[in-house]
Design a protein around this motif. Structure first.
Motif, PDB file in Angstrom:
ATOM      1  N   THR A   2       0.836  -1.205   0.000  1.00 32.03           N
ATOM      2  CA  THR A   2       0.000   0.000   0.000  1.00 32.03           C
ATOM      3  C   THR A   2       0.869   1.253   0.000  1.00 32.03           C
ATOM      4  N   ALA A   3       0.618   2.149  -0.949  1.00 30.46           N
ATOM      5  CA  ALA A   3       1.362   3.405  -1.024  1.00 30.46           C
ATOM      6  C   ALA A   3       0.934   4.319   0.122  1.00 30.46           C
ATOM      7  N   HIS A   4       1.927   4.847   0.845  1.00 31.18           N
ATOM      8  CA  HIS A   4       1.632   5.761   1.948  1.00 31.18           C
ATOM      9  C   HIS A   4       2.784   6.744   2.129  1.00 31.18           C
ATOM     10  N   ALA A   5       2.459   7.905   2.664  1.00 30.64           N
ATOM     11  CA  ALA A   5       3.439   8.959   2.914  1.00 30.64           C
ATOM     12  C   ALA A   5       3.086   9.617   4.237  1.00 30.64           C
ATOM     13  N   VAL A   6       4.041  10.342   4.789  1.00 31.56           N
ATOM     14  CA  VAL A   6       3.794  11.106   6.008  1.00 31.56           C
ATOM     15  C   VAL A   6       3.839  12.579   5.624  1.00 31.56           C
ATOM     16  N   GLY A   7       2.743  13.276   5.922  1.00 32.01           N
ATOM     17  CA  GLY A   7       2.637  14.678   5.559  1.00 32.01           C
ATOM     18  C   GLY A   7       3.359  15.598   6.532  1.00 32.01           C
ATOM     19  N   PRO A   8       3.554  16.852   6.125  1.00 33.94           N
ATOM     20  CA  PRO A   8       4.221  17.826   6.987  1.00 33.94           C
ATOM     21  C   PRO A   8       3.440  18.041   8.279  1.00 33.94           C
ATOM     22  N   GLY A   9       4.156  18.367   9.334  1.00 33.65           N
ATOM     23  CA  GLY A   9       3.534  18.624  10.627  1.00 33.65           C
ATOM     24  C   GLY A   9       3.448  17.408  11.526  1.00 33.65           C
ATOM     25  N   SER A  10       3.872  16.244  11.056  1.00 29.99           N
ATOM     26  CA  SER A  10       3.839  15.035  11.879  1.00 29.99           C
ATOM     27  C   SER A  10       4.963  15.112  12.899  1.00 29.99           C
ATOM     28  N   ARG A  11       4.597  15.061  14.171  1.00 33.02           N
ATOM     29  CA  ARG A  11       5.575  15.169  15.260  1.00 33.02           C
ATOM     30  C   ARG A  11       5.246  14.174  16.364  1.00 33.02           C
ATOM     31  N   GLY A  12       6.276  13.722  17.053  1.00 42.11           N
ATOM     32  CA  GLY A  12       6.080  12.831  18.189  1.00 42.11           C
ATOM     33  C   GLY A  12       6.844  11.530  18.030  1.00 42.11           C
ATOM     34  N   SER A  13       6.429  10.551  18.805  1.00 39.59           N
ATOM     35  CA  SER A  13       7.083   9.243  18.821  1.00 39.59           C
ATOM     36  C   SER A  13       6.197   8.223  18.134  1.00 39.59           C
ATOM     37  N   LEU A  14       6.809   7.399  17.297  1.00 37.83           N
ATOM     38  CA  LEU A  14       6.077   6.418  16.502  1.00 37.83           C
ATOM     39  C   LEU A  14       6.690   5.040  16.696  1.00 37.83           C
ATOM     40  N   LEU A  15       5.844   4.081  17.021  1.00 29.32           N
ATOM     41  CA  LEU A  15       6.251   2.681  17.133  1.00 29.32           C
ATOM     42  C   LEU A  15       5.756   1.985  15.872  1.00 29.32           C
ATOM     43  N   ILE A  16       6.656   1.265  15.210  1.00 29.09           N
ATOM     44  CA  ILE A  16       6.320   0.567  13.967  1.00 29.09           C
ATOM     45  C   ILE A  16       6.522  -0.929  14.180  1.00 29.09           C
ATOM     46  N   VAL A  17       5.512  -1.698  13.836  1.00 24.52           N
ATOM     47  CA  VAL A  17       5.628  -3.150  13.877  1.00 24.52           C
ATOM     48  C   VAL A  17       5.461  -3.642  12.448  1.00 24.52           C
ATOM     49  N   GLU A  18       6.531  -4.195  11.885  1.00 22.89           N
ATOM     50  CA  GLU A  18       6.509  -4.735  10.526  1.00 22.89           C
ATOM     51  C   GLU A  18       6.379  -6.248  10.621  1.00 22.89           C
ATOM     52  N   VAL A  19       5.403  -6.773   9.891  1.00 20.96           N
ATOM     53  CA  VAL A  19       5.153  -8.205   9.960  1.00 20.96           C
ATOM     54  C   VAL A  19       5.144  -8.794   8.568  1.00 20.96           C
ATOM     55  N   SER A  20       6.095  -9.658   8.272  1.00 17.15           N
ATOM     56  CA  SER A  20       6.105 -10.315   6.977  1.00 17.15           C
ATOM     57  C   SER A  20       5.023 -11.395   6.966  1.00 17.15           C
ATOM     58  N   GLY A  21       4.389 -11.557   5.818  1.00 17.54           N
ATOM     59  CA  GLY A  21       3.331 -12.557   5.686  1.00 17.54           C
ATOM     60  C   GLY A  21       1.975 -12.072   6.141  1.00 17.54           C
ATOM     61  N   MET A  22       1.864 -10.789   6.559  1.00 14.09           N
ATOM     62  CA  MET A  22       0.586 -10.236   7.023  1.00 14.09           C
ATOM     63  C   MET A  22       0.063  -9.306   5.948  1.00 14.09           C
ATOM     64  N   ASP A  23      -1.225  -9.406   5.604  1.00 14.18           N
ATOM     65  CA  ASP A  23      -1.792  -8.468   4.635  1.00 14.18           C
ATOM     66  C   ASP A  23      -3.096  -7.893   5.111  1.00 14.18           C
TER      67      ASP A  23
END
Length: 102
Positions: A81-102
């Motif tokens: 899925t195409a996604h971007a982060v727009g201007p003004g995004s601030r703070g802490s981000l936790l990312i969980v990447e999972v292979s085989g998950m859709d």
């Protein structure tokens, strides 16, 4: 390492948008990063990811549609899925990447 204070770890990151791998569980990678208001160009990954805003706000653009993700909220981005982060995004981000998950 079992106990991690996510807020301390995010503030200790050397620069914004440079993620730190906190650990792996099975096929999932858990990463932490700090957003500083700078936009991130559109991208798509071969794996699904869950984006969890710990504090602040993320201005996400998913396939052209704006999505605001606030503190304590998460957004699941399916693989490819195409996604971007727009201007003004601030703070802490936790990312969980999972292979085989859709």
């Amino acid at each position: 390492m079992s106990l991690v204070n996510l807020f301390d770890a995010a503030s200790a990151l050397p620069e914004a948008w440079s993620s730190r791998l906190l650990g792996e569980i099975g096929t999932a990678s858990v990463k932490l990063l700090r957003m500083d208001g700078t936009p991130v160009p559109e991208e798509a990954h071969g794996t699904a990811e869950v984006l969890i805003v710990l504090d602040g706000r993320m201005e996400l653009i998913v396939e052209g549609d704006p999505v605001v993700v606030g503190p304590g909220e998460m957004y699941r981005v399916p693989a490819g899925t195409a996604h971007a982060v727009g201007p003004g995004s601030r703070g802490s981000l936790l990312i969980v990447e999972v292979s085989g998950m859709d």
